[in-house]
Motif scaffolding. Structure first.
Motif, PDB file in Angstrom:
ATOM      1  N   LEU A 126      -6.457  25.207  73.521  1.00 32.55           N
ATOM      2  CA  LEU A 126      -5.296  25.871  74.100  1.00 32.55           C
ATOM      3  C   LEU A 126      -4.508  26.593  73.013  1.00 32.55           C
ATOM      4  CD1 LEU A 126      -4.367  26.093  76.956  1.00 32.55           C
ATOM      5  CD2 LEU A 126      -2.904  24.126  76.633  1.00 32.55           C
ATOM      6  N   LEU A 127      -4.380  25.930  71.877  1.00 26.25           N
ATOM      7  CA  LEU A 127      -3.663  26.506  70.756  1.00 26.25           C
ATOM      8  C   LEU A 127      -4.395  27.759  70.235  1.00 26.25           C
ATOM      9  CD1 LEU A 127      -1.142  26.027  69.157  1.00 26.25           C
ATOM     10  CD2 LEU A 127      -2.369  24.420  67.697  1.00 26.25           C
ATOM     11  N   ILE A 128      -5.715  27.681  70.177  1.00 24.81           N
ATOM     12  CA  ILE A 128      -6.505  28.853  69.739  1.00 24.81           C
ATOM     13  C   ILE A 128      -6.249  30.021  70.689  1.00 24.81           C
ATOM     14  CG2 ILE A 128      -8.857  29.773  69.425  1.00 24.81           C
ATOM     15  CD1 ILE A 128      -9.705  27.017  68.427  1.00 24.81           C
ATOM     16  N   LEU A 129      -6.244  29.739  71.990  1.00 21.30           N
ATOM     17  CA  LEU A 129      -5.993  30.810  72.970  1.00 21.30           C
ATOM     18  C   LEU A 129      -4.616  31.424  72.742  1.00 21.30           C
ATOM     19  CD1 LEU A 129      -7.433  29.458  76.371  1.00 21.30           C
ATOM     20  CD2 LEU A 129      -8.535  30.954  74.715  1.00 21.30           C
ATOM     21  N   LYS A 130      -3.615  30.559  72.501  1.00 21.47           N
ATOM     22  CA  LYS A 130      -2.251  31.068  72.280  1.00 21.47           C
ATOM     23  C   LYS A 130      -2.202  31.956  71.043  1.00 21.47           C
ATOM     24  CE  LYS A 130       0.469  27.487  74.515  1.00 21.47           C
ATOM     25  NZ  LYS A 130       1.062  26.174  74.307  1.00 21.47           N
ATOM     26  N   LEU A 131      -2.878  31.527  69.981  1.00 17.60           N
ATOM     27  CA  LEU A 131      -2.881  32.306  68.741  1.00 17.60           C
ATOM     28  C   LEU A 131      -3.570  33.655  68.952  1.00 17.60           C
ATOM     29  CD1 LEU A 131      -3.700  29.415  66.241  1.00 17.60           C
ATOM     30  CD2 LEU A 131      -1.553  30.710  66.347  1.00 17.60           C
ATOM     31  N   LEU A 132      -4.669  33.625  69.708  1.00 19.22           N
ATOM     32  CA  LEU A 132      -5.414  34.873  69.954  1.00 19.22           C
ATOM     33  C   LEU A 132      -4.678  35.796  70.924  1.00 19.22           C
ATOM     34  CD1 LEU A 132      -9.114  33.635  70.072  1.00 19.22           C
ATOM     35  CD2 LEU A 132      -7.987  34.871  68.233  1.00 19.22           C
ATOM     36  N   THR A 191     -15.336  22.767  62.629  1.00 23.14           N
ATOM     37  CA  THR A 191     -14.708  22.425  63.915  1.00 23.14           C
ATOM     38  C   THR A 191     -14.155  23.678  64.583  1.00 23.14           C
ATOM     39  OG1 THR A 191     -14.015  20.428  62.770  1.00 23.14           O
ATOM     40  CG2 THR A 191     -13.082  20.792  64.966  1.00 23.14           C
ATOM     41  N   VAL A 192     -13.520  24.538  63.803  1.00 21.07           N
ATOM     42  CA  VAL A 192     -12.936  25.763  64.372  1.00 21.07           C
ATOM     43  C   VAL A 192     -14.043  26.625  64.987  1.00 21.07           C
ATOM     44  CG1 VAL A 192     -11.726  27.930  63.849  1.00 21.07           C
ATOM     45  CG2 VAL A 192     -10.934  25.786  62.864  1.00 21.07           C
ATOM     46  N   TYR A 193     -15.154  26.782  64.256  1.00 20.48           N
ATOM     47  CA  TYR A 193     -16.238  27.615  64.788  1.00 20.48           C
ATOM     48  C   TYR A 193     -16.875  27.001  66.027  1.00 20.48           C
ATOM     49  CZ  TYR A 193     -15.819  31.243  61.358  1.00 20.48           C
ATOM     50  OH  TYR A 193     -15.334  32.305  60.635  1.00 20.48           O
ATOM     51  N   GLN A 194     -16.922  25.680  66.070  1.00 21.65           N
ATOM     52  CA  GLN A 194     -17.455  24.995  67.260  1.00 21.65           C
ATOM     53  C   GLN A 194     -16.570  25.307  68.474  1.00 21.65           C
ATOM     54  OE1 GLN A 194     -20.356  23.523  67.514  1.00 21.65           O
ATOM     55  NE2 GLN A 194     -19.992  23.109  69.695  1.00 21.65           N
ATOM     56  N   HIS A 195     -15.240  25.214  68.261  1.00 24.97           N
ATOM     57  CA  HIS A 195     -14.306  25.538  69.360  1.00 24.97           C
ATOM     58  C   HIS A 195     -14.468  26.992  69.798  1.00 24.97           C
ATOM     59  CE1 HIS A 195     -12.058  21.868  69.784  1.00 24.97           C
ATOM     60  NE2 HIS A 195     -11.718  21.811  68.495  1.00 24.97           N
ATOM     61  N   ARG A 236     -14.204  43.284  57.080  1.00 25.52           N
ATOM     62  CA  ARG A 236     -14.763  42.880  55.791  1.00 25.52           C
ATOM     63  C   ARG A 236     -13.630  42.374  54.913  1.00 25.52           C
ATOM     64  NH1 ARG A 236     -18.918  46.316  52.041  1.00 25.52           N
ATOM     65  NH2 ARG A 236     -19.461  44.569  50.702  1.00 25.52           N
ATOM     66  N   ILE A 237     -13.701  41.096  54.591  1.00 30.31           N
ATOM     67  CA  ILE A 237     -12.640  40.500  53.779  1.00 30.31           C
ATOM     68  C   ILE A 237     -13.270  39.820  52.574  1.00 30.31           C
ATOM     69  CG2 ILE A 237     -10.766  38.790  53.744  1.00 30.31           C
ATOM     70  CD1 ILE A 237     -10.822  39.291  56.938  1.00 30.31           C
ATOM     71  N   GLY A 238     -12.843  40.259  51.393  1.00 30.79           N
ATOM     72  CA  GLY A 238     -13.348  39.661  50.151  1.00 30.79           C
ATOM     73  C   GLY A 238     -14.862  39.718  50.037  1.00 30.79           C
ATOM     74  N   GLY A 239     -15.443  40.856  50.443  1.00 31.42           N
ATOM     75  CA  GLY A 239     -16.891  41.017  50.325  1.00 31.42           C
ATOM     76  C   GLY A 239     -17.673  40.350  51.451  1.00 31.42           C
ATOM     77  N   LYS A 240     -16.964  39.594  52.354  1.00 33.33           N
ATOM     78  CA  LYS A 240     -17.669  38.905  53.446  1.00 33.33           C
ATOM     79  C   LYS A 240     -17.326  39.552  54.784  1.00 33.33           C
ATOM     80  CE  LYS A 240     -18.594  34.151  52.163  1.00 33.33           C
ATOM     81  NZ  LYS A 240     -18.247  32.756  52.421  1.00 33.33           N
ATOM     82  N   TYR A 241     -18.304  39.629  55.679  1.00 36.27           N
ATOM     83  CA  TYR A 241     -18.040  40.136  57.024  1.00 36.27           C
ATOM     84  C   TYR A 241     -17.542  38.985  57.882  1.00 36.27           C
ATOM     85  CZ  TYR A 241     -20.304  44.501  55.842  1.00 36.27           C
ATOM     86  OH  TYR A 241     -20.600  45.696  55.269  1.00 36.27           O
ATOM     87  N   ARG A 242     -16.425  39.188  58.561  1.00 36.98           N
ATOM     88  CA  ARG A 242     -15.899  38.124  59.425  1.00 36.98           C
ATOM     89  C   ARG A 242     -15.701  38.650  60.849  1.00 36.98           C
ATOM     90  NH1 ARG A 242     -14.338  33.786  56.364  1.00 36.98           N
ATOM     91  NH2 ARG A 242     -13.981  34.231  54.152  1.00 36.98           N
ATOM     92  N   LYS A 243     -16.123  37.805  61.816  1.00 34.81           N
ATOM     93  CA  LYS A 243     -15.996  38.198  63.229  1.00 34.81           C
ATOM     94  C   LYS A 243     -14.555  38.013  63.690  1.00 34.81           C
ATOM     95  CE  LYS A 243     -20.538  36.653  64.864  1.00 34.81           C
ATOM     96  NZ  LYS A 243     -21.159  35.581  65.674  1.00 34.81           N
ATOM     97  N   LEU A 244     -14.032  39.041  64.347  1.00 33.04           N
ATOM     98  CA  LEU A 244     -12.683  38.942  64.919  1.00 33.04           C
ATOM     99  C   LEU A 244     -12.798  38.593  66.399  1.00 33.04           C
ATOM    100  CD1 LEU A 244     -10.875  42.087  63.477  1.00 33.04           C
ATOM    101  CD2 LEU A 244     -10.129  39.719  63.189  1.00 33.04           C
ATOM    102  N   TYR A 245     -11.981  37.659  66.846  1.00 32.26           N
ATOM    103  CA  TYR A 245     -12.009  37.264  68.253  1.00 32.26           C
ATOM    104  C   TYR A 245     -10.728  37.670  68.958  1.00 32.26           C
ATOM    105  CZ  TYR A 245     -16.041  34.429  67.090  1.00 32.26           C
ATOM    106  OH  TYR A 245     -17.279  34.022  66.689  1.00 32.26           O
ATOM    107  N   LEU A 298      -7.767  31.545  61.691  1.00 34.55           N
ATOM    108  CA  LEU A 298      -7.398  30.588  62.735  1.00 34.55           C
ATOM    109  C   LEU A 298      -7.273  29.186  62.154  1.00 34.55           C
ATOM    110  CD1 LEU A 298      -9.522  31.800  65.770  1.00 34.55           C
ATOM    111  CD2 LEU A 298      -7.039  31.599  65.723  1.00 34.55           C
ATOM    112  N   MET A 299      -8.191  28.850  61.244  1.00 35.95           N
ATOM    113  CA  MET A 299      -8.163  27.523  60.640  1.00 35.95           C
ATOM    114  C   MET A 299      -6.829  27.309  59.907  1.00 35.95           C
ATOM    115  SD  MET A 299     -10.672  25.836  57.840  1.00 35.95           S
ATOM    116  CE  MET A 299      -9.883  26.703  56.518  1.00 35.95           C
ATOM    117  N   LYS A 300      -6.429  28.326  59.144  1.00 32.03           N
ATOM    118  CA  LYS A 300      -5.162  28.228  58.398  1.00 32.03           C
ATOM    119  C   LYS A 300      -3.977  28.075  59.361  1.00 32.03           C
ATOM    120  CE  LYS A 300      -6.602  28.503  54.216  1.00 32.03           C
ATOM    121  NZ  LYS A 300      -6.498  27.243  53.455  1.00 32.03           N
ATOM    122  N   LEU A 301      -3.982  28.888  60.430  1.00 36.96           N
ATOM    123  CA  LEU A 301      -2.880  28.828  61.398  1.00 36.96           C
ATOM    124  C   LEU A 301      -2.845  27.487  62.121  1.00 36.96           C
ATOM    125  CD1 LEU A 301      -3.250  32.442  62.818  1.00 36.96           C
ATOM    126  CD2 LEU A 301      -1.283  31.590  61.537  1.00 36.96           C
TER     127      LEU A 301
END
Ligand SMILES: [Zn+2]
Length: 469
Positions: free
Chosen positions: A391-397, A423-427, A444-453, A407-410
């Protein structure tokens, strides 16, 4: 029964019995159809005889390959042909719908199953098997159940789940094997000539329901091309027997992501085949390709439509005519819209569109296509179980798209606890599977590709439902 023989539509060879297990011509691989002695039939049957019989596809018994006493029936065929009053206002003036969703298992293939299971019964087979785990298998499973016969369905890849459950419901057995390695009972594939014979009764009914007249156009979806061959054969027989005096033109619709018949007509080869919503018509190598091209070059057209166009046609059919079609069936209407746009069909043409299968066979597409409507979303929201973290992830998104690390940091700030990336990726994976979040892009953040949700429309509705509680 009248004398009959088997004949290849491509090389013209004649056979006394079904020439191969799969039903195709052993000499050229062409489509094989059953032919009757039409000279004898001309004097034995007539319009009045058909009309005097009960409302069933079996009223055309003389034109079917098994004696009626062997027929296996659960009320297939004699489906309504009605004027599409509301769609006629926006498409062509004279639009008629042949509603095959009303067959016992929700598909036109029940007609073929009724004949072919009857044939297996006549031959005293105690079991049948097939390797097409879609609508044909569902029909065969139901009719085998009715005949007290075992039905085995070979499955080699993931198919529509709902159809698999429909097949299982009728008591058929699923096997992870190939039909070629299975030597029990009668094999029924999509090119089986008895199946084609059952399906051709759609043409007889259309002509009779139009008071023995043929429409200008018949529009259908096409995968292997079997429905096209069946309808062409049906109308051809009526003309051969002087029951009608012309043939309609045929328009087939394929997926733009899988359109080998369309390509073959244009002299091209098909290179790819992808479909997420209409697997029954996503056939990379159609068994009836050459016969279909022959029929269409003589009197027809082929067109392609996108999955989005199919979904919008599903909605149109349901909302204008009260018919819930499965995606493969709605493809025909999407094809009609395209042919009108391209000027192939005239406003004054009489057009029959065959709606081949029911939307109830494919609940997952209905959920995907219609979940934007709030009542459905809110009702299903009440049954959705969401833990505190999700629920919290949905609120943040809901505030803005984020990637997993962010998301993990938040979440660590909000929950004041250590939560791991795993755990975050599992959710996130679970929320994506529930259709509540989707990919918004990649950064692309710090040379790594990251998926945005981000939230889906359904995710928004569910968050709203939870917030109101
Ligand atoms: Zn042949």
């Amino acid at each position: 029964m009248n004398n009959k023989h088997f004949e290849c539509l491509i090389c013209g060879r004649r056979y006394e019995s079904q020439p191969s297990t799969e039903g195709l011509c052993p000499m050229c691989g062409g489509t094989v159809i059953i032919q009757y002695n039409y000279d004898n039939l001309r004097s034995a049957i007539g319009k009045e005889i058909f009309i005097s019989r009960q409302d069933s596809m079996w009223r055309y018994g003389e034109l079917l390959p098994i004696p009626i006493e062997y027929s296996v029936s659960i009320g297939e065929g004699w489906t309504p042909l009605h004027r599409a009053i509301r769609l006629s206002e926006v498409l062509v003036r004279n639009l008629l719908i042949k509603n095959e969703t009303l067959n016992p298992t929700g598909s036109f293939l029940d007609r073929g199953a009724s004949v072919v299971i009857g044939y297996a019964k006549m031959r005293r087979f105690s079991s049948v098997h097939t390797d097409i785990p879609g609508n044909l298998a569902a029909s065969l499973a139901a009719y085998a159940a009715r005949a007290g016969m075992k039905c085995v369905v070979h499955v080699r890849e993931v198919f529509d789940q709902a159809k698999i459950y429909q097949i299982l419901s009728y008591g058929a057995e699923l096997q992870l094997s190939s039909a070629a390695d299975f030597h029990e009972g009668y094999y029924i594939g999509p090119a089986n000539p008895y199946v084609l014979e059952g399906v051709k009764t759609i043409a007889f009914e259309i002509a009779e329901q139009l008071s023995w007249r043929v429409p200008d156009w018949v529009i259908i979806p096409a995968g292997n091309g079997g429905l096209l061959i069946s309808l062409w054969k049906g109308f051809w027989e009526l003309r051969e027997l002087n029951l009608v005096n012309s043939m309609p033109k045929f328009a087939i619709t394929q997926l733009s992501s899988c359109n080998p018949i369309v390509k073959a007509i244009g002299g091209e080869k098909s290179s790819r085949c992808i479909s997420t919503i209409a697997k029954d018509i996503a056939i990379p190598k159609p068994l009836h390709l050459r016969a279909a091209v022959k029929v269409l070059k003589d009197r027809g057209v082929a067109t392609s439509v996108t999955e989005e166009e199919i979904i919008s046609s599903m909605k149109l059919l349901a909302r204008y005519e009260g018919i819930l079609a499965e995606p493969a069936a709605a493809a025909a209407l999407a094809g009609l819209k395209k042919l009108i746009e391209n000027g192939v069909m005239d406003q004054g043409d009489e057009v029959v569109i065959v709606i081949t299968g029911s939307g109830l066979k494919d609940p997952s597409t209905i959920v995907k296509s219609f979940s934007e409507y709030s009542i459905t979303g809110l009702l299903s929201a009440k049954n959705t179980r969401l833990g505190k973290t999700k629920l919290l992830i949905l609120k943040l998104l809901a505030n803005s798209p984020h990637h997993g690390y962010e998301l993990m940091k938040l979440l660590q700030i909000e929950l004041g606890s250590k939560i791991t990336t795993t755990t975050v990726y599992q959710h996130l994976k679970e929320l994506e599977n529930m259709g509540l979040i989707e990919l918004a892009g990649v950064s692309r953040i710090g040379g790594k590709y990251r998926k945005l949700y981000k939230l889906t429309r359904r995710g928004e509705l569910i968050l709203k439902a939870f917030s109101e509680e």
